[in-house]
Design a protein around this motif. Structure first.
Motif, short mmCIF file in Angstrom:
data_model
loop_
_atom_site.label_atom_id
_atom_site.label_comp_id
_atom_site.label_asym_id
_atom_site.label_seq_id
_atom_site.Cartn_x
_atom_site.Cartn_y
_atom_site.Cartn_z
N TRP A 1 -5.66 -8.45 -2.07
CA TRP A 1 -5.69 -7.09 -1.54
C TRP A 1 -5.98 -6.08 -2.65
CZ3 TRP A 1 -0.32 -8.30 0.83
CH2 TRP A 1 -0.48 -9.22 1.87
N ARG A 2 -6.79 -5.08 -2.30
CA ARG A 2 -7.07 -3.95 -3.19
C ARG A 2 -6.71 -2.66 -2.43
NH1 ARG A 2 -10.70 -5.18 -7.51
NH2 ARG A 2 -11.55 -7.29 -7.35
N HIS A 3 -5.77 -1.92 -2.97
CA HIS A 3 -5.38 -0.65 -2.37
C HIS A 3 -5.95 0.48 -3.22
CE1 HIS A 3 -2.85 -3.02 0.14
NE2 HIS A 3 -1.94 -3.29 -0.79
N ARG A 4 -6.66 1.38 -2.57
CA ARG A 4 -7.31 2.50 -3.27
C ARG A 4 -6.61 3.81 -2.87
NH1 ARG A 4 -12.07 0.74 -5.54
NH2 ARG A 4 -12.79 -1.30 -4.78
N ARG B 1 0.83 -1.20 0.00
CA ARG B 1 0.00 0.00 0.00
C ARG B 1 0.87 1.26 0.00
NH1 ARG B 1 -5.07 1.47 0.75
NH2 ARG B 1 -5.47 3.58 1.53
N VAL C 1 -6.65 2.21 -8.23
CA VAL C 1 -6.77 0.94 -7.50
C VAL C 1 -5.60 0.05 -7.87
CG1 VAL C 1 -8.19 -1.10 -7.09
CG2 VAL C 1 -9.28 1.12 -7.45
N GLN C 2 -4.89 -0.39 -6.86
CA GLN C 2 -3.77 -1.32 -7.04
C GLN C 2 -4.17 -2.69 -6.48
OE1 GLN C 2 -0.56 -0.87 -4.34
NE2 GLN C 2 0.88 -2.11 -5.50
N ARG C 3 -4.00 -3.73 -7.29
CA ARG C 3 -4.24 -5.09 -6.81
C ARG C 3 -2.97 -5.90 -7.06
NH1 ARG C 3 -9.49 -9.01 -7.85
NH2 ARG C 3 -9.01 -10.44 -6.10
N TRP D 1 -3.08 -2.36 -12.06
CA TRP D 1 -3.45 -0.99 -11.70
C TRP D 1 -4.62 -0.56 -12.58
CZ3 TRP D 1 -0.78 2.04 -8.02
CH2 TRP D 1 0.38 1.47 -7.52
#
Length: 650
Positions: A401-404, A219, A417-419, A380
């Motif tokens: 995991w999904r990071h926004r 993240r 959004v990063q996965r 991304w």
């Protein structure tokens, strides 16, 4: 199963079972391992030890690659190499699809080892079963108390947890009868299980720490990228504001040449997402555009109010001098989504001459962001209102995991959004928790083996000492019996005196030291005592005579023995004949004075015959015969007297 069918299926069980386990391996390691262990337990319960060991060995070997992928040091074999190996064998499968979770892998391996050890307590089978039970409980605990984030590597066994728990329970029922009645088992099992529990607690702490730390690290990487891009746009806007203010030095609107020269300084290769920098006339016409590309040239002269009516309020606000404005995400005149920033421009007289427009292409902005990324690490996506603006990276095998991230572009907020991809996360994930748990299992097993062996050696030592004590008691008893036998061989049991054999040996040993006198005694009328008073009284009289005779002979330096029946004999080494006769009379008188009574009230008396050897040829039988003759004469002459044999000389 009917007996004929059992006889037929028994020999074919290894063949059918091995084929089934091998076939299930293509569906997954977990179902194949569960089925193989179930077959091993069934074979063990049926008494087919070799078959059970064969299935267990097959399962154990099938689980080994997955186990090594958890605990092999990264410097020796990296996760990337494991992933490559899995892809070479099964191109469409992921590493997590061909191996069970760590806790399940260890539990299955422990259950597979128990039949291989023939369920023997001295080889650690009880601890292996206890370890499998604790691992099942740990998986259940992980399901009840999950991580606050989705785990990268699920520690639980999912739908296979219930069959695994059932196999653990069935193994306990199968082996409990073999382990009952062994107190040393609990004394070794409890400390080893406590150590294993401590290892599980430490593993749980490290597992949560590693997962959370990796989640935060990925993240943070996105935060850095998004922040860097936002700073870049803000720097460009600051430069654009300075650019707009620079025209206040002029008294007229900028010419095309002036605009081109000043915009070239602002336009830089570092800002590749800039489509153009344009001068907008107060009537919304595009007057100047830089750079002079084909697309930019095509939009020059267009009225923005007509070309982009949805952005008219924003354009009017800038052209009226109310300050910096920006559009939302719109379709650019050059094509593609973008954002346009408008800044009012004034001349030296503070007269509003128009507005400067900075056109940002979102696809180009996304490319600027994605240039610093690798496609094999994360997927991304750049989200605008109700649509995806851009994508980057591989969509295959995404992680959990999904990071926004919110990207603030001076009033315009976009979401990124990063996965992270699962393979990339696995390559970065520390193997320390798995190694810690494995070391804990090994240490617990070694502790069990040490404690069990010590207890067993202690019990064997106690049993040895007990056997040694019993053997020593038996040796002592045999020694006492031997001594008793030897004593009985040389003594009279009733009186305790030396017997005839012992007496003759002692006398024979004195043959070389004359003079030597013998006193042969006989109790007068002893038969009457036995006949009239009984043998018990007769035995008491014999003991009395023995005591008196032993005391008298000791006074004269000799010894006394029972010769047989009521006959006693004394030996006086170094005593001349007169002294021997005196000793015999003393013995006779003391017995008479003892007042032992016959049945008629008369006193018991004693007759004696004395013989003395003075030297020369020693003939013991001749001496005994002479003493017996003297005794016989004493009997004929009235008893209760002493008679002497002729002295024996050369």
């Amino acid at each position: 199963m009917p007996q004929p069918l059992a006889r037929f299926a028994g020999p074919l069980l290894p063949v059918f079972g091995t084929a089934a386990v091998t076939a299930l391996l293509w569906a997954g390691t977990a179902p194949a391992a569960l089925f193989g262990i179930a077959l091993a337990q069934w074979a063990a319960a049926s008494g087919r030890t070799k078959t059970a060991q064969g299935f267990s060995a097959l399962v154990f070997i099938a689980l080994l690659p997955g186990f090594f992928s958890y605990v092999t040091p990264e410097a020796l074999i990296s996760t990337g190499q494991w992933l490559a190996a899995v892809s070479a064998v099964a191109p469409e499968a992921a590493l997590t699809q061909v191996r069970p979770p760590l806790l399940a892998t260890l539990a299955l391996m422990l259950l597979a080892l128990i039949p291989l050890l023939r369920q023997r307590a001295r080889l650690g089978a009880p601890l292996l079963l206890a370890g499998a039970g604790l691992l099942v409980a740990a998986q259940l605990a992980c399901r009840l108390w999950p991580l606050p984030i989705a785990p990268l590597l699920a520690p639980g066994f999912g739908v296979w947890l219930a069959p695994l728990a059932g196999l653990t329970l069935s193994q306990l029922l199968l082996a409990r009868a073999r382990w009952q009645g062994k107190p040393r088992l609990n004394r070794a099992l409890v400390p080893a299980s406590a150590l294993l529990c401590a290892a599980l607690v430490l593993w749980q702490y490290q597992y949560r720490h590693v997962e959370t730390r990796l989640h935060d690290a990925t993240r943070q990487e996105g935060d850095v990228l998004a922040g860097r891009l936002a700073d870049d746009v803000h720097r460009q806007l600051d430069a654009m504001r300075r650019f707009a203010h620079a025209w206040q030095l002029l008294h007229t609107s900028p010419s095309a040449r002036q605009w081109r020269r000043q915009a070239a300084r602002l336009y830089d290769d570092d800002f590749r997402y800039l489509v153009n920098i344009a001068f907008i006339h107060p009537d919304s016409r595009i007057i100047h555009v830089y750079p002079h590309s084909r697309l930019n040239t095509s939009v020059r002269g267009q009225h923005l109010f007509a070309a982009q009516p949805q952005s008219r309020p924003v354009i009017e606000a800038a052209l009226s001098g109310r300050g910096q404005t920006s559009t939302g995400i719109i379709e650019l005149l050059q094509g593609g989504p973008g954002i346009i920033y408008y800044l009012p421009m004034r001349d030296a007289d503070d007269t509003l001459t128009g507005a400067a427009a900075m056109v940002i292409s979102l696809p180009l902005l996304a490319d600027t962001l994605f240039d610093a990324l690798r496609p094999d690490r994360a997927l991304w996506t750049w989200h605008g209102p109700r649509r995806v603006l851009a994508r980057f990276g591989s969509p295959s095998r995404p992680g959990p995991w999904r990071h926004r991230y919110r990207l603030d572009l001076s009033g315009q907020t976009l979401e990124i959004v990063q996965r992270p991809l699962r393979d990339y996360l696995l390559a970065r994930r520390s193997r320390l928790p798995a190694i810690t748990l494995t070391i804990g299992l090994v240490l617990a097993y070694l502790l069990y083996m040490v404690l069990y062996t010590l207890r067993r050696l202690g019990e064997q030592n106690v049993a040895f000492q007990r056997s040694n004590a019993q053997l020593q008691e038996e040796i002592d008893e045999r020694r006492r019996l031997q001594q008793a036998v030897e004593w009985l061989a040389h003594h009279d049991e009733l009186t305790g005196l030396a017997n005839r054999r012992r007496f003759l040996e002692q006398v024979d040993s004195l043959r070389d030291a004359p003079p030597l006198s013998l006193v042969l005694c006989d109790i007068d009328h002893f038969k009457r005592v036995n006949d009239q008073l009984g043998h018990l009284t007769g035995d008491e009289y014999l003991k009395a005579v023995a005591g008196i005779g032993q005391a008298v002979m000791a006074e004269y330096g000799g010894f006394f023995a029972r010769y047989g029946g009521e006959e006693f004999i004394g030996c006086l080494p170094g005593a001349h004949h007169a002294r021997a006769c005196h000793a015999a009379d003393t013995l006779r008188q003391r017995l008479f004075q003892r007042a032992l009574r016959q049945a008629d009230g008369s006193r018991v008396s004693l007759s004696a015959g004395v013989v003395t050897y003075r030297g020369g040829r020693f003939d013991l039988p001749h001496m005994m015969q002479a003493a017996d003759d003297a005794l016989y004469r004493a009997k004929r002459q009235g008893r209760n007297r002493t008679e002497s044999a002729a002295p024996l000389a050369e």
